[in-house]
Design a protein around this motif. Structure first.
Motif, PDB file in Angstrom:
ATOM      1  N   VAL A 138       0.831  -1.206   0.000  1.00  0.00           N
ATOM      2  CA  VAL A 138       0.000   0.000   0.000  1.00  0.00           C
ATOM      3  C   VAL A 138       0.867   1.258   0.000  1.00  0.00           C
ATOM      4  O   VAL A 138       0.597   2.223  -0.737  1.00  0.00           O
ATOM      5  CB  VAL A 138      -0.953   0.006   1.214  1.00  0.00           C
ATOM      6  N   ILE A 139       1.916   1.258   0.806  1.00  0.00           N
ATOM      7  CA  ILE A 139       2.813   2.417   0.868  1.00  0.00           C
ATOM      8  C   ILE A 139       3.508   2.644  -0.470  1.00  0.00           C
ATOM      9  O   ILE A 139       3.631   3.778  -0.943  1.00  0.00           O
ATOM     10  CB  ILE A 139       3.850   2.225   1.995  1.00  0.00           C
ATOM     11  N   GLU A 140       3.936   1.546  -1.106  1.00  0.00           N
ATOM     12  CA  GLU A 140       4.607   1.665  -2.397  1.00  0.00           C
ATOM     13  C   GLU A 140       3.643   2.170  -3.473  1.00  0.00           C
ATOM     14  O   GLU A 140       4.014   3.022  -4.300  1.00  0.00           O
ATOM     15  CB  GLU A 140       5.192   0.305  -2.808  1.00  0.00           C
ATOM     16  N   LEU A 141       2.398   1.673  -3.470  1.00  0.00           N
ATOM     17  CA  LEU A 141       1.411   2.145  -4.447  1.00  0.00           C
ATOM     18  C   LEU A 141       1.083   3.625  -4.230  1.00  0.00           C
ATOM     19  O   LEU A 141       0.913   4.381  -5.197  1.00  0.00           O
ATOM     20  CB  LEU A 141       0.143   1.298  -4.350  1.00  0.00           C
ATOM     21  N   ARG A 142       0.977   4.026  -2.965  1.00  0.00           N
ATOM     22  CA  ARG A 142       0.744   5.444  -2.681  1.00  0.00           C
ATOM     23  C   ARG A 142       1.876   6.303  -3.221  1.00  0.00           C
ATOM     24  O   ARG A 142       1.649   7.363  -3.822  1.00  0.00           O
ATOM     25  CB  ARG A 142       0.612   5.652  -1.165  1.00  0.00           C
TER      26      ARG A 142
ATOM     27  N   LEU B  35       3.807   5.615  -5.748  1.00  0.00           N
ATOM     28  CA  LEU B  35       3.786   5.624  -7.206  1.00  0.00           C
ATOM     29  C   LEU B  35       2.645   6.475  -7.749  1.00  0.00           C
ATOM     30  O   LEU B  35       2.835   7.274  -8.674  1.00  0.00           O
ATOM     31  CB  LEU B  35       3.677   4.194  -7.740  1.00  0.00           C
ATOM     32  N   PHE B  36       1.438   6.325  -7.177  1.00  0.00           N
ATOM     33  CA  PHE B  36       0.277   7.043  -7.698  1.00  0.00           C
ATOM     34  C   PHE B  36       0.332   8.535  -7.371  1.00  0.00           C
ATOM     35  O   PHE B  36      -0.192   9.352  -8.141  1.00  0.00           O
ATOM     36  CB  PHE B  36      -1.013   6.435  -7.156  1.00  0.00           C
TER      37      PHE B  36
ATOM     38  N   ASP C 168       8.238  10.053  -6.732  1.00  0.00           N
ATOM     39  CA  ASP C 168       9.390  10.044  -7.629  1.00  0.00           C
ATOM     40  C   ASP C 168       8.855   9.918  -9.046  1.00  0.00           C
ATOM     41  O   ASP C 168       8.245   8.906  -9.404  1.00  0.00           O
ATOM     42  CB  ASP C 168      10.314   8.868  -7.286  1.00  0.00           C
ATOM     43  N   LEU C 169       9.049  10.951  -9.863  1.00  0.00           N
ATOM     44  CA  LEU C 169       8.476  10.995 -11.206  1.00  0.00           C
ATOM     45  C   LEU C 169       8.968   9.850 -12.076  1.00  0.00           C
ATOM     46  O   LEU C 169       8.204   9.241 -12.816  1.00  0.00           O
ATOM     47  CB  LEU C 169       8.801  12.337 -11.865  1.00  0.00           C
TER      48      LEU C 169
ATOM     49  N   PHE D 119       6.368   2.705 -13.715  1.00  0.00           N
ATOM     50  CA  PHE D 119       5.172   1.962 -13.347  1.00  0.00           C
ATOM     51  C   PHE D 119       4.102   2.094 -14.435  1.00  0.00           C
ATOM     52  O   PHE D 119       3.419   1.127 -14.782  1.00  0.00           O
ATOM     53  CB  PHE D 119       4.642   2.472 -12.004  1.00  0.00           C
ATOM     54  N   ALA D 120       3.969   3.294 -14.990  1.00  0.00           N
ATOM     55  CA  ALA D 120       2.993   3.523 -16.059  1.00  0.00           C
ATOM     56  C   ALA D 120       3.351   2.714 -17.303  1.00  0.00           C
ATOM     57  O   ALA D 120       2.467   2.115 -17.941  1.00  0.00           O
ATOM     58  CB  ALA D 120       2.932   5.009 -16.393  1.00  0.00           C
ATOM     59  N   VAL D 121       4.633   2.656 -17.644  1.00  0.00           N
ATOM     60  CA  VAL D 121       5.072   1.862 -18.796  1.00  0.00           C
ATOM     61  C   VAL D 121       4.798   0.386 -18.555  1.00  0.00           C
ATOM     62  O   VAL D 121       4.344  -0.340 -19.464  1.00  0.00           O
ATOM     63  CB  VAL D 121       6.574   2.094 -19.069  1.00  0.00           C
TER      64      VAL D 121
END
Length: 208
Positions: A118-122, A124-125, A129-130, A136-138
Motif C-alpha cells: 500500500v505504501i509503495e502504491l501510494r 507511485l500514484f 518520484d516521477l 510503473f505507467a510503462v
C-alpha cells in the motif's frame, strides 16, 4: 530457540523457504515431479471445466480411493480375522488444526507485506518520484498488451512452468545469463540517463 531465532538472537531462515528452493530446483525429482504434474494438471483442467466441476471431480476421486481402500481393508480383516482397526487411524488421530501462534505468525507477515504494498502504491500514484511513476505507467501499459494476448489461467500455467524451469536453467547457465542480464541493465540505465538529461524536470523529481 524461539520464533526462528537462536540463543544469540540470530534469525534463522524459515524451513519452508528451504523446502520451496529444493522443490523448484528439483533436488528431489520425484517430489518436484508430483507437485509440478499435479499443479499443471489442475490448471489445464480449469481451462476445460469450471472450478466447481474440477473441485467436485477431485473430491469424488479422493473419496472413491479412500472408500474403496476402507472397504478392502475391512474385508481383508474379516477374512484374516485380524483386529487392526481403522486403516486411517494414524491420520485420524493426528492434529491437523492450526495453532494460534502459527496463525498470528503468518497473519503478521501478510499484514506487513500488505502495508508495504500500500505504501509503495501510494508513492507511485502520488508521484513521489516521477521516474519511478513513469516506469510503473510503462509497465501497466505493457501489461495491457499481455492481458490482450493471455488470460489469467494461461499466465498461471506459464508462471508454473517458468517456476519449475528457470531455476534449474539459471543454475546451469548462471555465468552466461548474468553476463547478458548485466549488459541489458546497463543499456536500460544508459537510456534512462539519456532521457533524464534531455527532458527538463525529469531528473529524479521528488515531492518535497
Amino acid at each position: 530457540m524461539e520464533n526462528g531465532k537462536t540463543e544469540n538472537g540470530d534469525t534463522q531462515p524459515p524451513q519452508w523457504k528451504d523446502k520451496v528452493v529444493e522443490l523448484l530446483y528439483w533436488r528431489d525429482v520425484k517430489t518436484s515431479g508430483v507437485v509440478f504434474g499435479a499443479g499443471l494438471s489442475l490448471l489445464l483442467s480449469l481451462t476445460l471445466c469450471s472450478i466447481v466441476s474440477v473441485s467436485s471431480y477431485i473430491t469424488l476421486a479422493l473419496l472413491s480411493v479412500t472408500i474403496c481402500f476402507r472397504i478392502y481393508k475391512g474385508i481383508l480383516q474379516a477374512i484374516q480375522k485380524s483386529d487392526e482397526g481403522h486403516p486411517f487411524k494414524l491420520y485420524l488421530n493426528q492434529d491437523v488444526g492450526l495453532s494460534k501462534e502459527t496463525v498470528h505468525k503468518y497473519s503478521d507477515c501478510a499484514l506487513a507485506r500488505f502495508n508495504t504494498t500500500v505504501i509503495e502504491l501510494r508513492r507511485l500514484f502520488l508521484v513521489e518520484d516521477l521516474v519511478d511513476s513513469l516506469k510503473f505507467a510503462v509497465l501497466m501499459w505493457i501489461l495491457t498488451y499481455v492481458g490482450a494476448l493471455f488470460n489469467g489461467l494461461t499466465l498461471l500455467i506459464l508462471g508454473l512452468v517458468g517456476m519449475f524451469s528457470f531455476p534449474i536453467i539459471y543454475e546451469k547457465y548462471k555465468v552466461q545469463i548474468d553476463h547478458y542480464v548485466g549488459m541489458a541493465n546497463k543499456q536500460v540505465k544508459d537510456i534512462i540517463a539519456t532521457v533524464q538529461a534531455k527532458v527538463p524536470g525529469l531528473k529524479r523529481v521528488k515531492a518535497d
